[in-house]
Design a protein around this motif. Structure first.
Motif, PDB file in Angstrom:
ATOM      1  N   ALA A  24       0.828  -1.207   0.000  1.00 39.23           N
ATOM      2  CA  ALA A  24       0.000   0.000   0.000  1.00 39.23           C
ATOM      3  C   ALA A  24       0.864   1.260   0.000  1.00 39.23           C
ATOM      4  O   ALA A  24       0.570   2.230  -0.713  1.00 39.23           O
ATOM      5  CB  ALA A  24      -0.928  -0.011   1.211  1.00 39.23           C
ATOM      6  N   ALA A  25       1.935   1.251   0.792  1.00 42.13           N
ATOM      7  CA  ALA A  25       2.836   2.410   0.841  1.00 42.13           C
ATOM      8  C   ALA A  25       3.527   2.621  -0.504  1.00 42.13           C
ATOM      9  O   ALA A  25       3.704   3.765  -0.951  1.00 42.13           O
ATOM     10  CB  ALA A  25       3.864   2.213   1.947  1.00 42.13           C
ATOM     11  N   ARG A  26       3.911   1.536  -1.139  1.00 36.32           N
ATOM     12  CA  ARG A  26       4.559   1.639  -2.458  1.00 36.32           C
ATOM     13  C   ARG A  26       3.590   2.225  -3.484  1.00 36.32           C
ATOM     14  O   ARG A  26       3.962   3.090  -4.278  1.00 36.32           O
ATOM     15  CB  ARG A  26       5.043   0.263  -2.892  1.00 36.32           C
ATOM     16  CG  ARG A  26       5.716   0.259  -4.262  1.00 36.32           C
ATOM     17  CD  ARG A  26       5.918  -1.157  -4.768  1.00 36.32           C
ATOM     18  NE  ARG A  26       6.534  -1.138  -6.080  1.00 36.32           N
ATOM     19  CZ  ARG A  26       7.840  -1.254  -6.285  1.00 36.32           C
ATOM     20  NH1 ARG A  26       8.659  -1.417  -5.271  1.00 36.32           N
ATOM     21  NH2 ARG A  26       8.335  -1.220  -7.518  1.00 36.32           N
ATOM     22  N   ALA A  27       2.355   1.753  -3.476  1.00 34.01           N
ATOM     23  CA  ALA A  27       1.365   2.254  -4.423  1.00 34.01           C
ATOM     24  C   ALA A  27       1.135   3.748  -4.226  1.00 34.01           C
ATOM     25  O   ALA A  27       1.013   4.512  -5.193  1.00 34.01           O
ATOM     26  CB  ALA A  27       0.062   1.483  -4.276  1.00 34.01           C
ATOM     27  N   ARG A  28       1.072   4.180  -2.964  1.00 34.91           N
ATOM     28  CA  ARG A  28       0.887   5.611  -2.684  1.00 34.91           C
ATOM     29  C   ARG A  28       2.064   6.426  -3.173  1.00 34.91           C
ATOM     30  O   ARG A  28       1.884   7.507  -3.763  1.00 34.91           O
ATOM     31  CB  ARG A  28       0.677   5.834  -1.186  1.00 34.91           C
ATOM     32  CG  ARG A  28      -0.686   5.382  -0.666  1.00 34.91           C
ATOM     33  CD  ARG A  28      -0.935   5.917   0.743  1.00 34.91           C
ATOM     34  NE  ARG A  28       0.052   5.411   1.695  1.00 34.91           N
ATOM     35  CZ  ARG A  28      -0.100   4.290   2.397  1.00 34.91           C
ATOM     36  NH1 ARG A  28      -1.185   3.537   2.225  1.00 34.91           N
ATOM     37  NH2 ARG A  28       0.826   3.913   3.260  1.00 34.91           N
ATOM     38  N   LEU A  29       3.277   5.923  -2.938  1.00 33.73           N
ATOM     39  CA  LEU A  29       4.466   6.663  -3.368  1.00 33.73           C
ATOM     40  C   LEU A  29       4.529   6.759  -4.890  1.00 33.73           C
ATOM     41  O   LEU A  29       4.795   7.841  -5.449  1.00 33.73           O
ATOM     42  CB  LEU A  29       5.735   5.993  -2.832  1.00 33.73           C
ATOM     43  CG  LEU A  29       7.061   6.600  -3.283  1.00 33.73           C
ATOM     44  CD1 LEU A  29       7.140   8.081  -2.920  1.00 33.73           C
ATOM     45  CD2 LEU A  29       8.240   5.840  -2.681  1.00 33.73           C
ATOM     46  N   GLU A  30       4.305   5.657  -5.584  1.00 35.88           N
ATOM     47  CA  GLU A  30       4.352   5.685  -7.048  1.00 35.88           C
ATOM     48  C   GLU A  30       3.269   6.610  -7.608  1.00 35.88           C
ATOM     49  O   GLU A  30       3.505   7.328  -8.593  1.00 35.88           O
ATOM     50  CB  GLU A  30       4.185   4.272  -7.590  1.00 35.88           C
ATOM     51  CG  GLU A  30       5.392   3.380  -7.333  1.00 35.88           C
ATOM     52  CD  GLU A  30       5.213   1.976  -7.848  1.00 35.88           C
ATOM     53  OE1 GLU A  30       6.229   1.335  -8.200  1.00 35.88           O
ATOM     54  OE2 GLU A  30       4.048   1.507  -7.915  1.00 35.88           O
ATOM     55  N   ARG A  31       2.097   6.595  -6.968  1.00 37.77           N
ATOM     56  CA  ARG A  31       1.019   7.490  -7.414  1.00 37.77           C
ATOM     57  C   ARG A  31       1.404   8.949  -7.198  1.00 37.77           C
ATOM     58  O   ARG A  31       1.186   9.802  -8.069  1.00 37.77           O
ATOM     59  CB  ARG A  31      -0.262   7.162  -6.655  1.00 37.77           C
ATOM     60  CG  ARG A  31      -1.461   8.006  -7.085  1.00 37.77           C
ATOM     61  CD  ARG A  31      -2.731   7.612  -6.357  1.00 37.77           C
ATOM     62  NE  ARG A  31      -2.624   7.824  -4.912  1.00 37.77           N
ATOM     63  CZ  ARG A  31      -2.611   6.866  -4.007  1.00 37.77           C
ATOM     64  NH1 ARG A  31      -2.662   5.584  -4.380  1.00 37.77           N
ATOM     65  NH2 ARG A  31      -2.524   7.141  -2.713  1.00 37.77           N
ATOM     66  N   ASP A  32       2.034   9.242  -6.058  1.00 42.18           N
ATOM     67  CA  ASP A  32       2.416  10.623  -5.763  1.00 42.18           C
ATOM     68  C   ASP A  32       3.529  11.106  -6.692  1.00 42.18           C
ATOM     69  O   ASP A  32       3.533  12.269  -7.117  1.00 42.18           O
ATOM     70  CB  ASP A  32       2.859  10.746  -4.307  1.00 42.18           C
ATOM     71  CG  ASP A  32       1.690  10.594  -3.333  1.00 42.18           C
ATOM     72  OD1 ASP A  32       0.528  10.647  -3.782  1.00 42.18           O
ATOM     73  OD2 ASP A  32       1.950  10.385  -2.122  1.00 42.18           O
ATOM     74  N   ILE A  33       4.477  10.206  -7.011  1.00 38.92           N
ATOM     75  CA  ILE A  33       5.540  10.596  -7.943  1.00 38.92           C
ATOM     76  C   ILE A  33       4.952  10.845  -9.325  1.00 38.92           C
ATOM     77  O   ILE A  33       5.304  11.825 -10.007  1.00 38.92           O
ATOM     78  CB  ILE A  33       6.638   9.519  -8.003  1.00 38.92           C
ATOM     79  CG1 ILE A  33       7.364   9.411  -6.661  1.00 38.92           C
ATOM     80  CG2 ILE A  33       7.643   9.850  -9.110  1.00 38.92           C
ATOM     81  CD1 ILE A  33       8.398   8.298  -6.609  1.00 38.92           C
ATOM     82  N   ALA A  34       4.065   9.954  -9.767  1.00 43.80           N
ATOM     83  CA  ALA A  34       3.441  10.119 -11.083  1.00 43.80           C
ATOM     84  C   ALA A  34       2.656  11.436 -11.145  1.00 43.80           C
ATOM     85  O   ALA A  34       2.691  12.146 -12.164  1.00 43.80           O
ATOM     86  CB  ALA A  34       2.535   8.933 -11.379  1.00 43.80           C
ATOM     87  N   LEU A  82      11.207   6.092   1.834  1.00 43.48           N
ATOM     88  CA  LEU A  82      11.787   4.780   1.532  1.00 43.48           C
ATOM     89  C   LEU A  82      11.546   3.781   2.654  1.00 43.48           C
ATOM     90  O   LEU A  82      11.194   2.618   2.407  1.00 43.48           O
ATOM     91  CB  LEU A  82      13.287   4.928   1.267  1.00 43.48           C
ATOM     92  CG  LEU A  82      14.032   3.660   0.838  1.00 43.48           C
ATOM     93  CD1 LEU A  82      13.519   3.162  -0.513  1.00 43.48           C
ATOM     94  CD2 LEU A  82      15.531   3.922   0.753  1.00 43.48           C
ATOM     95  N   ASP A  83      11.714   4.201   3.904  1.00 41.54           N
ATOM     96  CA  ASP A  83      11.544   3.282   5.032  1.00 41.54           C
ATOM     97  C   ASP A  83      10.117   2.759   5.141  1.00 41.54           C
ATOM     98  O   ASP A  83       9.889   1.642   5.620  1.00 41.54           O
ATOM     99  CB  ASP A  83      11.939   3.959   6.344  1.00 41.54           C
ATOM    100  CG  ASP A  83      13.433   4.251   6.423  1.00 41.54           C
ATOM    101  OD1 ASP A  83      14.189   3.643   5.633  1.00 41.54           O
ATOM    102  OD2 ASP A  83      13.839   5.086   7.243  1.00 41.54           O
ATOM    103  N   SER A  84       9.154   3.555   4.693  1.00 42.94           N
ATOM    104  CA  SER A  84       7.753   3.128   4.799  1.00 42.94           C
ATOM    105  C   SER A  84       7.416   1.996   3.843  1.00 42.94           C
ATOM    106  O   SER A  84       6.356   1.366   3.981  1.00 42.94           O
ATOM    107  CB  SER A  84       6.821   4.320   4.529  1.00 42.94           C
ATOM    108  OG  SER A  84       6.854   4.685   3.148  1.00 42.94           O
ATOM    109  N   LEU A  85       8.291   1.709   2.893  1.00 40.99           N
ATOM    110  CA  LEU A  85       8.017   0.659   1.912  1.00 40.99           C
ATOM    111  C   LEU A  85       8.318  -0.731   2.453  1.00 40.99           C
ATOM    112  O   LEU A  85       7.946  -1.729   1.835  1.00 40.99           O
ATOM    113  CB  LEU A  85       8.827   0.907   0.633  1.00 40.99           C
ATOM    114  CG  LEU A  85       8.655   2.279  -0.016  1.00 40.99           C
ATOM    115  CD1 LEU A  85       9.419   2.352  -1.326  1.00 40.99           C
ATOM    116  CD2 LEU A  85       7.187   2.609  -0.235  1.00 40.99           C
TER     117      LEU A  85
END
Length: 313
Positions: free
Chosen positions: A61-71, A296-299
């Protein structure tokens, strides 16, 4: 003096009373005897045992949020933007357009030049070449790069180097134009892995020289992926920036390197093209780097559970 009766009883009673009075007086003036308290042991609490397990669901879930925010961030920025990131500690990798190999690296190719020369010479550089290497990396001196590009053997020799080192998405610049070298974020990560982990004909001394120079880049040129660093992290990087007058008068701006500290060893490359200016490209790169570095740590979250009370066989 005590009076004495004929039968002696008054004398005995008076003497007894006198002695009793003296004893009472003595007792009133004596210090009280201190009473030492008995030692009491505090109850001992047994430490509870807990085990940590990866929280896979929370990590996804954290990875999906980060990738969405970067996009979302990239979508609001001008030009073309690609990036790749790998953390050697956790194994986490991220990227968008990581295999796009048609973006020029500009001064980012200077690390390639020195790596190729060290591999070609088995690390044996003379004093003048070491001075050129230092100026080429820490100051981004173009004249030093011209000289070492020539000593390596130019574009043809660099092509051989890329094949030997396993950079399949990197093409050397034509003729003497080393700044026209094209590369992908994935290949920048591959190059950094070689510098960190070794192999491909580069000795530990060669790698220490290269990474050491990348850690000494001048302050005014230390922008870019360094935005991913936490306080106390070490950063080794090389940036590239060049105007492109024949591409709608835009800029190409790139940054790649290593951010290492407690619990992480992050390799990161961000490349931009068709930027309206150098400053815009730098802002874009640092925005992506900051997002990745801060989250990064949240992933790789963990969950704690009590240890099993009974052994299992």
């Amino acid at each position: 003096m005590f009076r004495t009766t004929t039968d002696g009883r008054w004398h005995v009673r008076t003497m007894w009373t006198a002695w009793l009075g003296l004893a009472l007086v003595a007792g009133c003036g004596a210090e009280p005897v201190p009473v030492k308290p008995a030692a009491v042991r505090a109850p001992v609490k047994a430490a509870r045992c807990f085990l940590k397990y990866p929280d896979v669901r929370a990590g996804h879930a954290a990875r999906a949020r980060l990738e969405r925010d970067i996009a979302h961030y990239v979508g609001d920025r001008p030009g073309r933007i690609v990036y790749a990131a790998v953390d050697l500690v956790s194994g986490v990798s991220l990227g968008q357009g990581r295999h796009d190999g048609d973006l020029i690296t500009a001064s980012g190719a200077k690390v390639d030049i020195l790596a190729a020369l060290l591999q070609r010479r088995d690390g044996r550089l003379d004093e003048h070449e070491r001075d050129l290497a230092s100026r080429m990396i820490t100051e981004s001196d173009n004249s030093a790069a011209d000289a070492l590009w020539s000593r390596v053997g130019g574009g043809a020799a660099m092509g051989d180097f890329y094949r030997r080192i396993g950079l399949k998405e990197t093409t050397p610049g034509p003729s003497s134009y080393w700044g026209g070298t094209k590369t992908s974020p994935a290949d920048r990560i591959r190059l950094m892995k070689v510098l960190v982990k070794g192999g491909k004909g580069l000795s530990s001394a060669d790698r220490a020289l290269l990474l050491g120079l990348m850690e000494q880049v001048r302050r005014e040129q230390a922008w870019g992926v360094s935005a991913a660093a936490r306080p106390g992290d070490r950063v080794a990087l090389k940036n590239g920036w060049t105007p492109r007058p024949f591409v709608q008068k835009t800029w190409a701006v790139t940054s790649y390197g290593r951010v290492v500290g407690p619990g992480r060893d992050l390799l990161l490359s961000v490349q931009t093209d068709r930027q309206p200016g150098e400053g815009t490209g730098i802002q874009t790169i640092e925005g992506i780097a900051r997002l990745i570095g801060s989250r990064l740590d949240s992933l790789t979250p963990t969950i704690s559970r009590p240890c099993p009370t009974k052994p299992t066989f």
